[in-house]
Motif scaffolding. Structure first.
Motif, PDB file in Angstrom:
ATOM      1  N   ARG A  16       0.835  -1.207   0.000  1.00  0.00           N
ATOM      2  CA  ARG A  16       0.000   0.000   0.000  1.00  0.00           C
ATOM      3  C   ARG A  16       0.866   1.251   0.000  1.00  0.00           C
ATOM      4  O   ARG A  16       1.933   1.273   0.622  1.00  0.00           O
ATOM      5  N   LYS A  17       0.371   2.279  -0.660  1.00  0.00           N
ATOM      6  CA  LYS A  17       1.132   3.519  -0.811  1.00  0.00           C
ATOM      7  C   LYS A  17       0.325   4.687  -0.256  1.00  0.00           C
ATOM      8  O   LYS A  17      -0.891   4.729  -0.401  1.00  0.00           O
ATOM      9  N   ASN A  18       1.038   5.600   0.378  1.00  0.00           N
ATOM     10  CA  ASN A  18       0.422   6.830   0.881  1.00  0.00           C
ATOM     11  C   ASN A  18       1.326   8.022   0.595  1.00  0.00           C
ATOM     12  O   ASN A  18       2.548   7.891   0.560  1.00  0.00           O
ATOM     13  N   GLN A  19       0.706   9.163   0.391  1.00  0.00           N
ATOM     14  CA  GLN A  19       1.435  10.426   0.324  1.00  0.00           C
ATOM     15  C   GLN A  19       0.549  11.515   0.910  1.00  0.00           C
ATOM     16  O   GLN A  19      -0.649  11.562   0.629  1.00  0.00           O
ATOM     17  N   TYR A  20       1.145  12.359   1.716  1.00  0.00           N
ATOM     18  CA  TYR A  20       0.440  13.550   2.180  1.00  0.00           C
ATOM     19  C   TYR A  20       1.455  14.669   2.360  1.00  0.00           C
ATOM     20  O   TYR A  20       2.630  14.434   2.646  1.00  0.00           O
ATOM     21  N   ILE A 160       5.411   3.510   1.825  1.00  0.00           N
ATOM     22  CA  ILE A 160       4.795   2.278   1.342  1.00  0.00           C
ATOM     23  C   ILE A 160       4.852   1.276   2.492  1.00  0.00           C
ATOM     24  O   ILE A 160       5.802   1.264   3.285  1.00  0.00           O
ATOM     25  N   SER A 161       3.816   0.470   2.623  1.00  0.00           N
ATOM     26  CA  SER A 161       3.741  -0.466   3.739  1.00  0.00           C
ATOM     27  C   SER A 161       3.281  -1.824   3.260  1.00  0.00           C
ATOM     28  O   SER A 161       2.501  -1.936   2.299  1.00  0.00           O
ATOM     29  N   ILE A 205       9.195  -0.881  11.778  1.00  0.00           N
ATOM     30  CA  ILE A 205       8.759  -2.281  11.823  1.00  0.00           C
ATOM     31  C   ILE A 205       7.973  -2.483  13.103  1.00  0.00           C
ATOM     32  O   ILE A 205       8.450  -2.137  14.193  1.00  0.00           O
ATOM     33  N   ASN A 206       6.781  -3.045  12.993  1.00  0.00           N
ATOM     34  CA  ASN A 206       5.932  -3.314  14.157  1.00  0.00           C
ATOM     35  C   ASN A 206       5.736  -4.814  14.312  1.00  0.00           C
ATOM     36  O   ASN A 206       5.237  -5.473  13.388  1.00  0.00           O
ATOM     37  N   ILE A 207       6.112  -5.352  15.460  1.00  0.00           N
ATOM     38  CA  ILE A 207       5.912  -6.780  15.746  1.00  0.00           C
ATOM     39  C   ILE A 207       4.954  -6.906  16.924  1.00  0.00           C
ATOM     40  O   ILE A 207       5.301  -6.532  18.062  1.00  0.00           O
ATOM     41  N   LEU A 345       6.021  -3.637   7.721  1.00  0.00           N
ATOM     42  CA  LEU A 345       7.154  -2.785   7.389  1.00  0.00           C
ATOM     43  C   LEU A 345       6.624  -1.558   6.674  1.00  0.00           C
ATOM     44  O   LEU A 345       5.781  -1.660   5.790  1.00  0.00           O
ATOM     45  N   ARG A 346       7.171  -0.409   7.037  1.00  0.00           N
ATOM     46  CA  ARG A 346       6.752   0.830   6.373  1.00  0.00           C
ATOM     47  C   ARG A 346       8.013   1.616   6.011  1.00  0.00           C
ATOM     48  O   ARG A 346       8.792   1.995   6.874  1.00  0.00           O
ATOM     49  N   PHE A 347       8.217   1.828   4.708  1.00  0.00           N
ATOM     50  CA  PHE A 347       9.361   2.600   4.231  1.00  0.00           C
ATOM     51  C   PHE A 347       8.923   4.045   4.028  1.00  0.00           C
ATOM     52  O   PHE A 347       8.055   4.329   3.211  1.00  0.00           O
TER      53      PHE A 347
END
Length: 356
Positions: A16-20, A160-161, A205-207, A345-347
């Motif tokens: 998934r992609k985001n931009q703000y 992106i995640s 990174i979230n675990i 994961l979120r870059f």
């Protein structure tokens, strides 16, 4: 792995992609004195913003006068959650549009902030075009403000995640990303940026700490969780250092990591945010660990920041492959239900600068 393949990272097709983009400026006495009341100031400003945004085909625009930090995530439904320090926007860029004023009666903001959420299908390909629209918006906005030469700060956030264990859940299809630097991508698409642009690229990174993880790590009578966090931290540092990843942090105190360039910003943590500061130019920074030994958190949060040496002409594909290799090594020692638990994961790619 071939050299050409190292330049790309292959992520799940469901990534998934985001931009703000946020812009903001101080709400001074001089600015406020141009209006009969605080509420009139907010209302008139928001009406002007929506009018100019429509001209630039910006269709998801929020005026924030609460001094809360915007956070944006993908979701199939559109809604906004507010805490004491955050405004969390959830939306699907392909479908959702909105214009909204976020204010609290009687509260005077330190700054007026506008949040532009990107809309459409292919956000990364259209990121430069979206940024150019914001630049044109600012050029039209500034002459219409009651105070001249307002110092406007622009912050462009892209991420992106994806689930690191997507393949274990049957999602085999992948797509190759070079993950070029934002300023390089914009230059190729004729989006002009000033020379003094601050950039920051990093991974979070979230675990989740679910029942299986607790059973593995905790003794029945554990009340001091410091030793548990130290063990997890040591394993994380060992895995990242083995892949030459030097700018790393672990947070296990219930707070959300907020990454900043420590070369330019003063770092002060809050009740909700744990500030993580790295200078991308520093060669061998110390790893960072923040945890609360008196409580067990629901999520282990990790940060890996890219340095200047991680940026190549091709992009951050090699850096992300190093991150994935380190995470693969790190997680193999933990009892994670890969078929059901999402390890996200979120870059992140950020740029910021002062508008001309």
């Amino acid at each position: 792995m071939s050299v050409s393949r190292q330049k790309k990272v292959y992520l799940p097709s469901a990534t998934r992609k985001n931009q703000y983009i946020t812009i903001g400026f101080p709400l001074t006495d001089e600015y406020l004195n141009a209006y009969s009341s605080l509420e009139t100031c907010y209302d008139e400003f928001s009406k002007l913003v929506y009018q100019l945004a429509e001209k630039q085909e910006l269709y998801n625009v929020h005026v924030v006068t609460t001094d809360k930090l915007p956070m944006v995530r993908f979701h199939s439904e559109a809604y906004c959650l507010s805490s004491n320090e955050q405004l969390r926007f959830f939306y699907n860029p392909a479908h959702h549009e909105a214009n909204r004023l976020h204010s609290t009666p009687g509260f005077r903001a330190r700054k007026l902030r506008i949040v532009f959420l990107a809309t459409g299908d292919d956000l990364r390909s259209n990121a430069a075009s979206f940024h150019t629209k914001i630049q044109k918006f600012i050029a039209e906005l500034k002459p219409l403000l009651p105070v001249k030469d307002v110092p406007i700060k622009i912050r462009d956030h892209q991420h992106i995640s994806y689930d690191f264990f997507a393949k274990a859940k049957g999602l085999k299809e992948t797509y190759g990303y070079k993950l070029r630097a934002v300023d390089s991508r914009y230059q190729r698409r004729h989006c002009e940026l000033p020379e003094n642009v601050s950039t920051l690229n990093y991974v979070t990174i979230n675990i989740p700490v679910d029942r299986r993880i607790k059973k593995q790590l905790l003794a029945n009578d554990t009340v001091d969780f410091g030793a548990v966090y130290q063990t997890v931290y040591d394993k994380f540092i060992q895995a990242t250092q083995s892949k030459q990843l030097k700018r790393v942090a672990m947070v296990a105190n219930g707070k959300l990591p907020l990454v900043r360039n420590s070369k330019y910003e003063q770092l002060t943590s809050t009740d909700e945010f744990q500030m993580i500061g790295f200078d991308p130019h520093a060669q061998s920074p110390e790893p960072i660990g923040h945890w609360d030994s008196n409580k067990l958190v629901d999520v282990f949060r990790f940060v890996i920041v890219a340095g200047k040496s991680d940026e190549t002409d091709e992009g951050y594909g090699r850096f992300m492959n190093q991150v994935e290799d380190a995470l693969r090594m790190f997680t193999q020692d933990f009892d994670i239900d890969k078929e059901h638990v999402d390890v996200i994961l979120r870059f992140h790619q950020h740029i910021s600068y002062k508008a001309q």
